[in-house]
Write an enzyme that holds these catalytic residues in place. Structure first.
Site, mmCIF file in Angstrom:
data_model
loop_
_atom_site.group_PDB
_atom_site.id
_atom_site.type_symbol
_atom_site.label_atom_id
_atom_site.label_comp_id
_atom_site.label_asym_id
_atom_site.label_seq_id
_atom_site.Cartn_x
_atom_site.Cartn_y
_atom_site.Cartn_z
ATOM 1 N N CYS A 136 0.793 -1.225 0.000
ATOM 2 C CA CYS A 136 0.000 0.000 0.000
ATOM 3 C C CYS A 136 0.837 1.294 0.000
ATOM 4 C CB CYS A 136 -0.988 -0.037 1.161
ATOM 5 S SG CYS A 136 -2.365 1.089 0.905
ATOM 6 N N HIS A 170 -3.568 -5.505 2.884
ATOM 7 C CA HIS A 170 -3.181 -5.648 4.284
ATOM 8 C C HIS A 170 -3.839 -6.918 4.823
ATOM 9 C CE1 HIS A 170 -2.031 -1.355 4.347
ATOM 10 N NE2 HIS A 170 -3.140 -1.112 3.691
HETATM 11 N N1 GLN Z 1 -2.218 6.881 2.326
HETATM 12 C C1 GLN Z 1 -2.335 6.041 1.180
HETATM 13 C C2 GLN Z 1 -3.712 6.077 0.557
HETATM 14 O O1 GLN Z 1 -4.671 6.393 1.212
HETATM 15 C C3 GLN Z 1 -1.957 4.622 1.561
HETATM 16 C C4 GLN Z 1 -2.958 4.000 2.494
HETATM 17 C C5 GLN Z 1 -2.506 2.659 3.034
HETATM 18 O O2 GLN Z 1 -1.324 2.360 3.136
HETATM 19 N N2 GLN Z 1 -3.473 1.869 3.476
HETATM 20 O O3 GLN Z 1 -3.850 5.776 -0.601
#
Ligand code: GLN
Length: 255
Positions: A110, A207
Site C-alpha cells: 500500500c 493488508h
Molecule cells: N495513504 C495512502 C492512501 O490512502 C496509503 C494507504 C494505506 O497504506 N493503506 O492511498
C-alpha cells in the site's frame, strides 16, 4: 492430577541451521497499519520451519541502512506517515534501486507500494515523490477503496487480503500486475488489476496482514532469498493448518 500429564515431551535436538536470512522492515514506525508488521513475523516463523535462522532488522527515518540484507518488507501508512518518511526514503532511493535491480526479494504494501513508484499525488494535491523502482503512478481521489479482496494470480493462485486506500495506481509498461481482482477493487476503480510484479518485488494494496493468509507469497520471498544467498533452497515442513483456516475464513468474508 499428576504433573506428568502436562509435561512437555523432551525437546528434539535442534537441527543445524541452513543459514541466516536477514529480513529488513522498512519504516515500521511510520508505515505499519492494519497489521503489516505481521508480514515480518510470518517470514521469521516460516524461515524457521524451512530450517533457516531469521534475523529481523528495522530501518526507520534517520537510521543507518543495514548492510547485507537478504529480503525487504515495507508496509502501508496514512498520507501523513508517507510525508514523514518521504525525504529519508528519497535519500535511500539509489541503494534500494540497486537492491531491487540485483533481484533482492521485496514485499511492499500500500503506502510503500505507492512510494516505490514515480509519485503519489494525494487527495489534497501534495505530490509525494517516489523512488521510481516501479513503473507506476498514483493519484489520490475522494473515493476510498475499502474492503476485503480476492485476487486471481497465475503465479501465486488466489491471494486474499484487505484494502483501504484513497490512492489509485496505474501501471506502466515496465511492471506486470500481481493479478486481477475477483472481489474488491485493487489498484484502481477502472482496470480490475491488483498490485505489481517487477524482478523479485511483490507490490500489493493488501493488508490483513497479507502473508499469514498467503503462504505461497511468503515462500516465494523466502525461496528467492535463500537461492540468491546459498545457491539453492531446500524447503522444510511448515505447519499450514492456521493459514488454511484463515484462507477459508477470509474467502467467505463479504466485500
Ligand atoms: N495513504 C495512502 C492512501 O490512502 C496509503 C494507504 C494505506 O497504506 N493503506 O492511498
Amino acid at each position: 492430577m499428576s504433573h506428568a500429564a502436562h509435561e512437555l515431551p523432551p525437546a528434539e535436538p535442534a537441527a543445524a541451521s541452513k543459514g541466516t536470512i536477514r529480513v529488513l522492515q522498512l519504516y515500521p514506525r511510520d508505515m505499519n497499519i492494519y497489521g503489516d508488521w505481521g508480514n515480518a513475523l510470518v517470514l521469521a516463523q516460516r524461515l524457521r520451519w524451512h530450517g533457516y535462522t531469521p534475523e529481523l532488522l528495522e530501518y526507520d527515518v534517520g537510521d543507518e541502512f543495514p548492510a547485507d540484507v537478504d529480503l525487504i518488507v515495507g508496509g502501508g501508512g496514512q498520507d501523513s506517515g508517507q510525508l514523514v518518511i518521504q525525504d529519508d526514503l528519497l535519500s535511500r532511493a539509489s541503494a534500494l534501486k540497486q537492491l531491487a535491480e540485483d533481484g533482492t526479494p521485496m514485499l511492499v504494501i500500500c503506502g510503500l507500494y505507492q512510494l516505490f513508484g514515480k509519485f503519489f499525488k494525494t487527495r489534497t494535491g501534495s505530490v509525494i515523490p517516489g523512488i521510481g523502482v516501479l513503473d507506476i503512478e498514483t493519484h489520490g481521489t475522494d473515493e476510498r477503496l475499502i474492503g476485503n479482496v480476492t485476487v486471481s494470480s497465475v503465479e501465486f493462485g488466489s491471494i486474499l487480503g484487505y484494502e483501504n486506500h484513497s490512492g489509485q495506481t496505474s501501471l506502466g509498461p515496465g511492471v506486470e500486475p500481481l493479478g486481477t481482482t475477483a472481489k474488491g477493487t485493487g489498484n484502481n476503480s477502472s482496470d480490475g488489476q491488483e498490485g505489481a510484479r517487477y524482478k523479485n518485488i511483490v507490490a500489493s494494496y493488501l493488508h490483513g496482514s497479507l502473508l499469514p493468509k498467503n503462504p505461497a507469497l511468503a515462500d516465494f520471498l523466502i525461496r528467492t532469498a535463500a537461492e540468491r544467498k546459498f545457491g539453492s533452497f531446500t524447503p522444510g515442513t511448515p505447519d499450514d493448518r492456521f493459514a488454511a483456516l484463515a484462507r477459508e475464513h477470509a474467502a467467505r468474508r463479504p466485500r
